[in-house]
Write an enzyme that holds these catalytic residues in place. Structure first.
Site, PDB file in Angstrom:
ATOM      1  N   LYS A  75       0.850  -1.184   0.000  1.00 19.15           N
ATOM      2  CA  LYS A  75       0.000   0.000   0.000  1.00 19.15           C
ATOM      3  C   LYS A  75       0.888   1.236   0.000  1.00 19.15           C
ATOM      4  O   LYS A  75       1.888   1.293   0.731  1.00 19.15           O
ATOM      5  CB  LYS A  75      -0.912  -0.018   1.231  1.00 19.15           C
ATOM      6  CG  LYS A  75      -1.901   1.143   1.299  1.00 19.15           C
ATOM      7  CD  LYS A  75      -2.804   1.023   2.521  1.00 19.15           C
ATOM      8  CE  LYS A  75      -3.795   2.180   2.601  1.00 19.15           C
ATOM      9  NZ  LYS A  75      -4.711   2.060   3.753  1.00 19.15           N
ATOM     10  N   SER A 150      -9.573   2.219   2.956  1.00 15.70           N
ATOM     11  CA  SER A 150      -8.706   2.933   2.039  1.00 15.70           C
ATOM     12  C   SER A 150      -7.705   2.041   1.311  1.00 15.70           C
ATOM     13  O   SER A 150      -7.014   2.488   0.399  1.00 15.70           O
ATOM     14  CB  SER A 150      -7.933   4.009   2.810  1.00 15.70           C
ATOM     15  OG  SER A 150      -7.099   3.416   3.807  1.00 15.70           O
ATOM     16  N   SER A 174      -9.940  -0.084   7.303  1.00 11.85           N
ATOM     17  CA  SER A 174      -9.378   0.013   5.957  1.00 11.85           C
ATOM     18  C   SER A 174      -8.625  -1.207   5.462  1.00 11.85           C
ATOM     19  O   SER A 174      -8.143  -1.212   4.341  1.00 11.85           O
ATOM     20  CB  SER A 174      -8.468   1.246   5.861  1.00 11.85           C
ATOM     21  OG  SER A 174      -9.223   2.429   5.889  1.00 11.85           O
TER      22      SER A 174
END
Length: 496
Positions: A75, A150, A174
């Site tokens: 990420k 996210s 998330s």
């Protein structure tokens, strides 16, 4: 080969059915062919293949560990030397870190090969991955749907088998919510279990990194490498290292019948997680999963988490307050975007931040600054912290009568792209079942357990499993038992 789990790929490397370089090349080709999903924001084939060659050299010497040569995506909230680290924001569009985040460094030290950086909601603020400065990510199961957020780029990458695993972060859900929406397995460890050093901060008392992969067993392997004390992170907890795979495939209690491996396991079902607002198709999938657990010998126990409905207002006071402080460093002076034209220094600050931050980030900074301001600090921020402690106490009371808590990871399946952008409150409500876990600092995970009905038949449903503090190994055991009895986690989107 691309559809294999980490565990299966490890066996393939050991049997010399493939090399680390061949694996890396395979996934790089898949990433390039799936650009329309927009799951990745930065890929550097030369860097990836250099790591893969080094891994092959280790394996050829008979060295290396359980993860050597296996590919992973990160990420883009974790800083990485050599790759840009943007946090999904124009503010950091060209930022290159001089060091690796601890999570990245530990996985690379374990021999893993970095495939690239995945897309995300800007500064991890969002539930749909539509807030990225680099465009929305599409859900591989239904490209008209969001992948969750996210960590939506990571969930989409694993679901589409562009990577066998990915890192994510979880501030209010998330990892768990996008894992649910994309039909993958993801775990948020106990707060402090995984180092936050090199993780671009959103809300420091909530942020926690974790793995996303096909299965609980894969997540356990990754957590072995990711976790551990880090003196560079003041919130890192000093505990003895443990093997998170140690209970996998084992009965819950010694002497259990092979057909009832989970006999003695008490599963708490919060009344508040099964009330109004839970979609019928999600409820049906969760109920079916719970019946499977009963068939494995577990007992279902009603529990109560009475402050669940307060988790949303509490979170949206505390998290924006911490974000407004953390994001004050992005001023156009030290690093990040700087406006091309400005008057004095104050004007440069204003224009740089106005141009660099997106609408959702600006909204949360404003909310955070407001609740911390004179005259409102006691009424909002301190009150929210008091309720946060009560939420944690509610969980401890519930755990007196159960070993794990289960329920939906999200009240609905993934929604259509663009359908909630004009109503942030509706977006915030989608995290109703995950926020309280983060506020309490507990570990939680999502495992695939079905699909929506009719028009949503291609959209996955995730079962949330919540454990007590530092109980990840047992939580992973419970998830693994379900996955040994079902194949939801093995299903892939059409064309994959």
């Amino acid at each position: 080969m691309h559809a294999k789990s980490l565990t299966e790929l490890r066996a393939a490397l050991a049997a010399k059915e493939c090399s680390a370089v061949e694996l890396a090349q395979l996934y790089l080709k898949r990433i390039d062919a799936a650009r329309d999903l927009n799951a990745f924001v930065h890929v550097d084939a030369d860097l990836t293949l250099a790591q893969a060659k080094a891994a092959d050299a280790e394996l050829a010497r008979g060295a290396g560990g359980a993860l050597t040569g296996l590919p992973i995506a990160h990420k883009d909230v974790f800083v990485t030397r050599g790759w840009r680290s943007t946090a999904g924001s124009k503010m950091l569009a060209n930022y290159e870190s001089p060091f690796d985040a601890t999570v990245v460094a530990r996985l690379q030290a374990a021999g893993m090969v970095t495939l690239g950086k995945t897309n995300m909601d800007e500064f991890a603020m969002g539930s749909s991955n539509e807030n990225s400065a680099f465009g929305a990510v599409k859900n591989p199961w239904d490209t008209n749907a969001v992948p969750g957020g996210s960590s939506g780029g990571s969930s989409a990458a694993v679901a589409a088998r562009l990577a066998p695993a990915a890192t994510g972060t979880d501030t209010g859900g998330s990892i768990r919510q996008p894992a649910s929406f994309a039909g993958v397995t993801g775990i948020k460890p106990t707060y402090g279990r995984v180092s936050r050093y090199g993780m671009i901060a959103f809300a420091s008392s909530l942020d926690q990194g974790g793995p996303m992969a096909q299965s609980a067993s894969d997540c356990a392997l990754l957590l072995n490498a990711m976790s551990g004390f880090d003196e560079r992170d003041s919130t890192s907890l000093e505990r003895e290292d443990e093997d998170f795979t140690r209970h996998l495939g084992q009965p819950w209690a010694a002497g259990n019948d092979a057909g009832k491996p989970l006999a003695g396991l008490r599963i708490g079902l919060p009344n508040e997680y099964f009330g109004d607002g839970l979609a019928d198709d999600v409820r049906a999938s969760i109920d079916a999963a719970l019946k499977q657990y009963e068939a494995l010998g577990a007992t279902l126990v009603p529990v109560s988490l009475p402050k669940t409905e307060l988790s949303i207002p509490v979170y949206y006071v505390i998290a924006p307050a911490e974000a407004s402080s953390n994001l004050s460093r992005f001023d156009g002076v030290r690093f990040g975007h700087r406006a091309a034209q400005y008057g004095d220094l104050l004007d440069m600050y204003k224009k740089s931040r106005a141009e660099g931050f997106g609408p959702e980030v600006k909204r949360r900074i404003l909310v955070g600054a407001y609740v911390l301001s004179h005259g409102y600090y006691d009424a909002y921020y301190l009150q929210a912290q008091k309720i946060r402690r009560i939420i944690a106490q509610d969980f401890q009371e519930a755990f007196k009568s159960c070993d794990v808590i289960m329920g939906p990871a999200s009240p609905t399946v993934a929604w259509d792209l663009g359908s909630k952008g004009d109503d942030p409150v509706q977006m915030y409500l989608a995290d109703i079942y995950t926020l309280s876990v983060s506020l309490a600092g507990l570990p939680g995970m999502s495992v695939p357990c079905g699909f929506g009905a009719s028009a949503n038949a291609k959209r996955p449903v995730g079962l949330q499993i919540i454990g007590n503090y530092f109980n990840e190994a047992r939580m992973l055991q419970v998830a693994d038992a379900f996955q040994r009895a079902t194949d939801w986690h093995k299903q892939v989107p059409a064309g994959v």
